[in-house]
Enzyme design. Structure first.
Site, PDB file in Angstrom:
ATOM      1  N   THR A  52       0.966  -1.378   0.194  1.00 29.10           N
ATOM      2  CA  THR A  52      -0.090  -0.170  -0.337  1.00 29.10           C
ATOM      3  C   THR A  52       0.639   1.041   0.086  1.00 29.10           C
ATOM      4  OG1 THR A  52      -1.110   1.187   1.625  1.00 29.10           O
ATOM      5  CG2 THR A  52      -0.056  -0.485   2.286  1.00 29.10           C
ATOM      6  N   ASP A  53       0.282   2.521  -0.334  1.00 29.71           N
ATOM      7  CA  ASP A  53       1.129   3.599  -0.422  1.00 29.71           C
ATOM      8  C   ASP A  53       1.469   3.673   0.661  1.00 29.71           C
ATOM      9  OD1 ASP A  53      -1.470   4.671  -0.100  1.00 29.71           O
ATOM     10  OD2 ASP A  53      -1.398   6.348  -1.359  1.00 29.71           O
ATOM     11  N   GLU A  54       0.366   2.753   1.860  1.00 34.49           N
ATOM     12  CA  GLU A  54       0.926   3.935   3.526  1.00 34.49           C
ATOM     13  C   GLU A  54       1.574   3.625   3.949  1.00 34.49           C
ATOM     14  OE1 GLU A  54      -3.508   3.866   5.640  1.00 34.49           O
ATOM     15  OE2 GLU A  54      -4.457   3.574   3.910  1.00 34.49           O
ATOM     16  N   LYS A 105       2.499  -3.593   7.448  1.00 39.16           N
ATOM     17  CA  LYS A 105       2.591  -3.648   5.586  1.00 39.16           C
ATOM     18  C   LYS A 105       3.644  -3.542   5.881  1.00 39.16           C
ATOM     19  CE  LYS A 105      -0.097  -4.498   2.894  1.00 39.16           C
ATOM     20  NZ  LYS A 105      -0.627  -6.196   2.607  1.00 39.16           N
ATOM     21  N   TYR A 126      -1.432   0.182  11.115  1.00 39.56           N
ATOM     22  CA  TYR A 126      -2.245  -0.778  10.024  1.00 39.56           C
ATOM     23  C   TYR A 126      -0.607  -0.458   8.850  1.00 39.56           C
ATOM     24  CZ  TYR A 126      -3.356  -1.051   4.863  1.00 39.56           C
ATOM     25  OH  TYR A 126      -3.506  -1.610   3.559  1.00 39.56           O
TER      26      TYR A 126
HETATM   27  P1  NAD Z   1      -9.814  -7.027   2.521  1.00 38.77           P
HETATM   28  O1  NAD Z   1     -10.009  -6.144   3.841  1.00 38.77           O
HETATM   29  O2  NAD Z   1     -11.185  -6.846   1.630  1.00 38.77           O
HETATM   30  O3  NAD Z   1      -9.896  -8.574   2.170  1.00 38.77           O
HETATM   31  C1  NAD Z   1      -8.689  -9.213   3.147  1.00 38.77           C
HETATM   32  C2  NAD Z   1      -8.819 -10.629   3.125  1.00 38.77           C
HETATM   33  O4  NAD Z   1      -7.921 -10.747   3.439  1.00 38.77           O
HETATM   34  C3  NAD Z   1     -10.155 -11.187   3.258  1.00 38.77           C
HETATM   35  O5  NAD Z   1     -10.699 -12.171   2.854  1.00 38.77           O
HETATM   36  C4  NAD Z   1      -9.400 -11.518   4.598  1.00 38.77           C
HETATM   37  O6  NAD Z   1     -10.726 -13.408   5.079  1.00 38.77           O
HETATM   38  C5  NAD Z   1      -8.236 -12.262   3.473  1.00 38.77           C
HETATM   39  N1  NAD Z   1      -7.256 -12.653   5.224  1.00 38.77           N
HETATM   40  C6  NAD Z   1      -7.673 -11.667   6.251  1.00 38.77           C
HETATM   41  N2  NAD Z   1      -6.449 -12.270   7.001  1.00 38.77           N
HETATM   42  C7  NAD Z   1      -6.418 -13.479   6.514  1.00 38.77           C
HETATM   43  C8  NAD Z   1      -5.381 -15.048   6.797  1.00 38.77           C
HETATM   44  N3  NAD Z   1      -4.841 -15.037   7.718  1.00 38.77           N
HETATM   45  N4  NAD Z   1      -5.191 -16.026   6.005  1.00 38.77           N
HETATM   46  C9  NAD Z   1      -5.601 -16.207   4.826  1.00 38.77           C
HETATM   47  N5  NAD Z   1      -6.627 -14.792   4.667  1.00 38.77           N
HETATM   48  C10 NAD Z   1      -6.943 -13.741   5.427  1.00 38.77           C
HETATM   49  O7  NAD Z   1      -8.664  -6.263   2.347  1.00 38.77           O
HETATM   50  P2  NAD Z   1      -8.390  -5.643   0.269  1.00 38.77           P
HETATM   51  O8  NAD Z   1      -9.233  -4.574   1.274  1.00 38.77           O
HETATM   52  O9  NAD Z   1      -9.096  -6.475  -0.702  1.00 38.77           O
HETATM   53  O10 NAD Z   1      -6.816  -5.508   0.295  1.00 38.77           O
HETATM   54  C11 NAD Z   1      -6.154  -6.476  -0.379  1.00 38.77           C
HETATM   55  C12 NAD Z   1      -4.720  -5.949   0.243  1.00 38.77           C
HETATM   56  O11 NAD Z   1      -4.988  -5.352  -0.117  1.00 38.77           O
HETATM   57  C13 NAD Z   1      -4.716  -5.910   1.412  1.00 38.77           C
HETATM   58  O12 NAD Z   1      -2.978  -6.122   1.758  1.00 38.77           O
HETATM   59  C14 NAD Z   1      -4.236  -4.367   1.487  1.00 38.77           C
HETATM   60  O13 NAD Z   1      -3.563  -4.301   1.883  1.00 38.77           O
HETATM   61  C15 NAD Z   1      -4.355  -3.834   0.073  1.00 38.77           C
HETATM   62  N6  NAD Z   1      -4.276  -2.603  -0.447  1.00 38.77           N
HETATM   63  C16 NAD Z   1      -5.514  -2.634  -0.330  1.00 38.77           C
HETATM   64  C17 NAD Z   1      -5.561  -1.665  -0.636  1.00 38.77           C
HETATM   65  C18 NAD Z   1      -7.539  -0.731  -0.798  1.00 38.77           C
HETATM   66  O14 NAD Z   1      -7.604   0.606  -0.966  1.00 38.77           O
HETATM   67  N7  NAD Z   1      -8.538  -1.485   0.116  1.00 38.77           N
HETATM   68  C19 NAD Z   1      -4.676  -0.179  -1.269  1.00 38.77           C
HETATM   69  C20 NAD Z   1      -3.911  -0.957  -1.099  1.00 38.77           C
HETATM   70  C21 NAD Z   1      -2.985  -1.918  -0.538  1.00 38.77           C
HETATM   71  P1  TYD Z   2     -10.093   4.132   4.856  1.00 38.07           P
HETATM   72  O1  TYD Z   2     -11.326   4.006   3.254  1.00 38.07           O
HETATM   73  O2  TYD Z   2     -10.307   4.301   5.949  1.00 38.07           O
HETATM   74  O3  TYD Z   2      -8.864   4.342   4.182  1.00 38.07           O
HETATM   75  P2  TYD Z   2      -7.287   4.585   4.575  1.00 38.07           P
HETATM   76  O4  TYD Z   2      -7.432   5.428   5.488  1.00 38.07           O
HETATM   77  O5  TYD Z   2      -7.219   3.475   3.935  1.00 38.07           O
HETATM   78  O6  TYD Z   2      -6.859   5.916   3.429  1.00 38.07           O
HETATM   79  O7  TYD Z   2     -10.528   6.255   4.510  1.00 38.07           O
HETATM   80  C1  TYD Z   2     -10.849   6.776   3.958  1.00 38.07           C
HETATM   81  C2  TYD Z   2     -10.781   8.213   4.369  1.00 38.07           C
HETATM   82  O8  TYD Z   2     -11.760   8.879   4.560  1.00 38.07           O
HETATM   83  C3  TYD Z   2      -9.224   8.065   5.736  1.00 38.07           C
HETATM   84  O9  TYD Z   2      -9.087   9.933   5.393  1.00 38.07           O
HETATM   85  C4  TYD Z   2     -10.426   8.290   6.427  1.00 38.07           C
HETATM   86  C5  TYD Z   2     -12.058   9.179   6.035  1.00 38.07           C
HETATM   87  N1  TYD Z   2     -13.026   8.224   6.728  1.00 38.07           N
HETATM   88  C6  TYD Z   2     -14.215   9.377   6.951  1.00 38.07           C
HETATM   89  O10 TYD Z   2     -13.422  10.277   7.021  1.00 38.07           O
HETATM   90  N2  TYD Z   2     -14.921   8.683   7.758  1.00 38.07           N
HETATM   91  C7  TYD Z   2     -15.192   7.209   7.933  1.00 38.07           C
HETATM   92  O11 TYD Z   2     -15.940   6.872   8.836  1.00 38.07           O
HETATM   93  C8  TYD Z   2     -14.052   6.502   7.314  1.00 38.07           C
HETATM   94  C9  TYD Z   2     -14.592   5.015   7.444  1.00 38.07           C
HETATM   95  C10 TYD Z   2     -12.765   6.950   6.896  1.00 38.07           C
END
Ligand code: NAD
Ligand code: TYD
Length: 338
Positions: free
Chosen positions: A126-128, A155, A151
């Protein structure tokens, strides 16, 4: 025919990726390992569970015997590790499980991938991990890691382990660092689906702090095509940032959702801020665009429309995921923000 192990393929991005691979790359078999936490949902794979190119296995990435057995049984060529605890707010309440899955779980996968001489290990990061930006500038692949939440710290730790396995033992790896995704099947703890769900139910929309925090939003399908390009075209040992070049403040996004749903802006409620809230993320995607010829294809307006249409058309999915445990989560997470 190649066989890939996708972990976390019942989560938001993983399920979108699995669907894309099964639709667009029929020469690929997907072994999908997911333990199905609160965020994992077999309904995300509806229509694909009986696909002959898809094997779903419920299990933990930290279960070494299970992972080794799958790699042998299915002659896995590559691992794409999506499995993670992924929500910042939860990590601020319960960081331990983030270390367990994101760090310890990744370590287990790495050890077995090395032992089994896997051809490629793609870590979905992630960019985070880069921390927070001021009003100017972008994250590049050489920006120092400075994670601010449990988090992002977990990562970043996983990224460092992946790199160390490459450096010390020659594990062929890639790391992708993407900005905020949105689209179908996203669990409504994340901002966009949470706001859609609340607006649909005429509930207040909890905006953290002043709502001027900036994220670089990317439609999930475009993230999936970028990962595919990395898997199939990138040299080993490389890192790619992935972003939408689409910076928006949270309030801009929320207003767009309200307008699109025809709901009043009076639903916006500013609430107590997230501790340590990163002010701005913005990605420089020049490397993946130049080296792998990747481009985002979905504009933000189109992506938000598609996302809202999907949630409107999938009210059963939404009802299922927000029943029971979600209500408890919402009560406890937002109780002290009022
Ligand atoms: P999500 O929380 O929707 O899904 C995570 C999945 O991993 C779930 O299906 C969960 O059951 C599974 N999981 C959790 N622990 C596990 C374990 N111990 N063994 C097997 N499976 C397990 O997450 P997401 O938003 O789909 O993110 C997927 C990946 O992408 C993550 O690694 C996250 O850090 C990365 N990512 C997410 C975003 C975003 O905006 N959501 C952006 C950049 C990177
Ligand atoms: P989020 O979807 O949790 O992603 P991330 O924190 O990983 O970027 O949040 C996106 C942005 O929205 C972040 O600045 C936090 C804000 N946010 C709210 O203002 N209210 C909310 O209820 C949530 C979940 C997020």
């Amino acid at each position: 025919m190649r066989t890939i192990l996708v972990t976390g393929g019942a989560g938001f991005i993983g399920a979108n990726f699995v669907r894309m691979v099964l639709e667009e790359h029929p020469d690929t078999t997907v072994v999908n390992l997911d333990v199905l936490t609160y965020a994992g949902n077999i309904e995300n794979l509806k229509g694909y569970t009986a696909n002959p190119n898809h094997v779903f296995v419920r299990g933990d990435i930290g279960d070494a015997a299970l992972v080794a057995g799958l790699m042998d049984k299915y002659k896995i060529g590559a691992v794409i590790n999506f499995a993670a605890e992924s929500h910042v707010d939860r990590s601020l309440v319960e960081p331990g499980v983030f270390i367990q899955t994101n760090v310890q779980g990744t370590l287990t996968l790495l050890k077995i991938a090395l032992e089994k001489k896997i051809e490629r290990f793609v870590q979905i990061s992630t960019d985070e991990v880069y921390g927070s930006l001021g009003p100017e500038g972008f994250f590049t692949e050489s920006t120092p890691l400075a994670p601010n939440s449990p988090y992002s710290a977990s990562k970043a730790a996983a990224d460092m382990l992946v790199r160390a396995f490459g450096h010390s033992w020659g594990l062929p790896y890639n790391i992708t660092r993407c900005s905020n995704n949105y689209g179908p099947y996203q669990f409504p703890e994340k901002m966009i689906p949470l706001m859609i769900n609340n607006a649909l139910n005429n509930k207040p929309l909890p905006v953290y702090g002043d709502g001027l925090y900036v994220r670089d939003w990317l439609y999930v399908y475009d993230h999936c095509t970028a990962i595919w390009k990395v898997l199939t075209k990138a040299p080993a040992g490389t890192i790619y940032n992935i972003g939408g070049n689409n910076e928006k403040t949270n309030l801009e996004v929320i207003r767009l959702i309200l307008n699109r749903l025809g709901k009043p802006h009076s639903l916006i409620h500013h609430v107590k801020d997230r501790p340590g809230h990163d002010r701005r993320y913005a990605i420089d995607s020049a490397k993946i665009m130049k080296e792998l010829d990747w481009r985002p294809t979905v504009t933000f307006e189109e992506g938000v429309n598609r996302t809202i249409d999907w949630y409107l058309a999938n009210t059963d999915w939404l009802k299922h995921v927000v029943s029971g445990q979600y209500q408890q989560y919402y009560e406890s997470m937002y109780a002290n923000r009022r």
